[in-house]
Scaffold this active site. Structure first.
Site, mmCIF file in Angstrom:
data_model
loop_
_atom_site.group_PDB
_atom_site.id
_atom_site.type_symbol
_atom_site.label_atom_id
_atom_site.label_comp_id
_atom_site.label_asym_id
_atom_site.label_seq_id
_atom_site.Cartn_x
_atom_site.Cartn_y
_atom_site.Cartn_z
ATOM 1 N N LYS A 110 54.860 20.457 88.640
ATOM 2 C CA LYS A 110 55.815 21.905 88.413
ATOM 3 C C LYS A 110 56.160 22.012 90.044
ATOM 4 O O LYS A 110 55.379 22.166 90.816
ATOM 5 C CB LYS A 110 55.170 22.786 87.712
ATOM 6 C CG LYS A 110 55.993 23.747 87.517
ATOM 7 C CD LYS A 110 55.244 25.139 86.682
ATOM 8 C CE LYS A 110 56.105 26.249 86.192
ATOM 9 N NZ LYS A 110 55.494 27.046 85.508
ATOM 10 N N GLU B 287 52.260 22.836 78.105
ATOM 11 C CA GLU B 287 51.904 23.029 79.429
ATOM 12 C C GLU B 287 50.401 23.264 79.719
ATOM 13 O O GLU B 287 49.836 24.012 79.262
ATOM 14 C CB GLU B 287 52.699 24.290 80.326
ATOM 15 C CG GLU B 287 52.557 24.411 81.662
ATOM 16 C CD GLU B 287 52.962 25.529 82.179
ATOM 17 O OE1 GLU B 287 53.623 25.339 83.301
ATOM 18 O OE2 GLU B 287 53.038 26.670 81.452
ATOM 19 N N CYS C 101 57.704 25.000 81.505
ATOM 20 C CA CYS C 101 57.896 26.477 81.442
ATOM 21 C C CYS C 101 59.179 26.682 82.090
ATOM 22 O O CYS C 101 60.111 26.460 81.863
ATOM 23 C CB CYS C 101 56.696 27.054 81.946
ATOM 24 S SG CYS C 101 56.418 28.803 81.573
#
Length: 337
Positions: A127, A45, A161
């Site tokens: 995200k 990430e 994540c």
């Protein structure tokens, strides 16, 4: 399409706040993975230009020293830096999933860009919901970012994540017959042992459960914290150093049964993890439990997905702009001039 391929997960420290140096390092790792026969290489990430650990370490006024450099070193779509990554994929005949901080206008997004082996970006996602204080840095994605794409090695999807703790987002991915999943994590050193549910045990567990629930292969790259990064962010402050210890790389690759497919790299060492995978094995897992197929209970629970790209500005001089406004408001009567 062959059912067999080799995947690679990178465990390496980023070149923090130095985008061009990060591109150089990424290309070297891409070349190494290709030389070792990998068909896909995945980075953690926001590996470009590094995860902003500073947002967890001190008050906003203190963090401001990093804000400008982080913004300037976040990558832009269509930039020369992206072109260099695309060329590396073409030259080495390898697919790439790159975790990056994407700059778009005046905003940043936690992004994952998937390049195919020709260098084309086949999936560019953001995200959906940055976690906790990440929301002070990054904007949000939307339903168009819950996307699985067909490639020469199988159907590939990406999440970042704690999106792996969002049941509905995961289910949206499972429903697209995902076969290879890239689970991008930052370093897992931050707050180690002093914060609830932030440790590597639960985060690796989330990747493993994703593999089992989705009946897919999960490539889970993870970054790490070096002494150089710790010195830059902590400046000798013992309390900050305790919150950001060295290491934190817990890269894993899982099979559809949840088994680990490669020996782990020590959490404070850099390296590339490899695994040979065979999509044929997915059939065994799906035969037992396909949560978005025969194992679903459609009369009890269903998932609604809005895949429409959300825009802050709609131009009414564009016919599609009116159509979008009508669609999102519900009816023409709801649209006011």
């Amino acid at each position: 399409m062959s059912t067999q391929s080799k995947v690679a997960a990178v465990q390496a420290a980023p070149c923090f706040l130095d985008l061009d140096a990060g591109i150089d390092k990424a290309i070297g790792l891409i070349e190494e993975a290709s030389a070792n026969g990998a068909n896909l290489i995945a980075f953690s990430e926001t590996w470009l230009p590094g995860y902003p650990n500073h947002i967890w370490l001190g008050p906003v006024a203190w963090q401001m020293q990093f804000v400008g450099r982080y913004f300037d070193n976040s990558i832009v779509a269509g930039s020369p830096q992206e072109a260099r990554l695309a060329k590396a994929c073409r030259d080495n005949n390898i697919q790439l999933s790159m975790g990056c901080s994407e700059r778009d206008g005046g905003s940043l997004y936690i992004a994952q860009w998937h390049f195919d082996e020709t260098g084309e970006v086949v999936n560019r996602r953001r995200k959906l919901k940055p976690t906790h204080v990440e929301r002070t840095v990054y904007g949000e994605g939307d339903g168009s970012d819950l996307n699985v794409v067909q490639t020469s090695i199988g159907r590939v999807g990406q999440l970042a994540c704690w999106e792996h703790l969002q049941p509905l987002s995961k289910y949206a991915m499972y429903a697209q017959n995902e076969q290879i999943h890239v689970a991008a994590w930052p370093n897992l050193a931050l707050y180690e042992g002093v914060a609830y549910a932030l440790g590597h045990q639960v985060n690796n567990g989330a990747s493993m459960i994703y593999a089992v629930e989705g009946s897919c292969f999960v490539v889970a790259p993870c970054s790490l914290v070096t002494k150089e990064m710790q010195d830059m962010l902590c400046d000798g402050d013992a309390e900050k150093e305790a919150l950001l210890p060295l290491g934190g790389g817990y890269t894993t690759i899982y099979g559809p049964d949840g088994s680990e497919l490669a020996e782990r790299i020590p959490h404070d060492h850099e390296g590339i993890m490899y695994a040979d995978i065979d999509l044929h094995m997915i059939g065994y897992a799906k035969g037992a439990a396909d949560p978005a197929g025969h194992y679903a209970k459609r009369d009890s629970t269903r998932l609604l997905i809005n895949r429409k790209k959300q825009r802050a500005v709609v131009n009414f001089d564009d016919a599609s702009g009116w159509e979008e406004m009508v669609e999102q408001s519900g009816s023409p009567a709801d649209v006011t001039e």
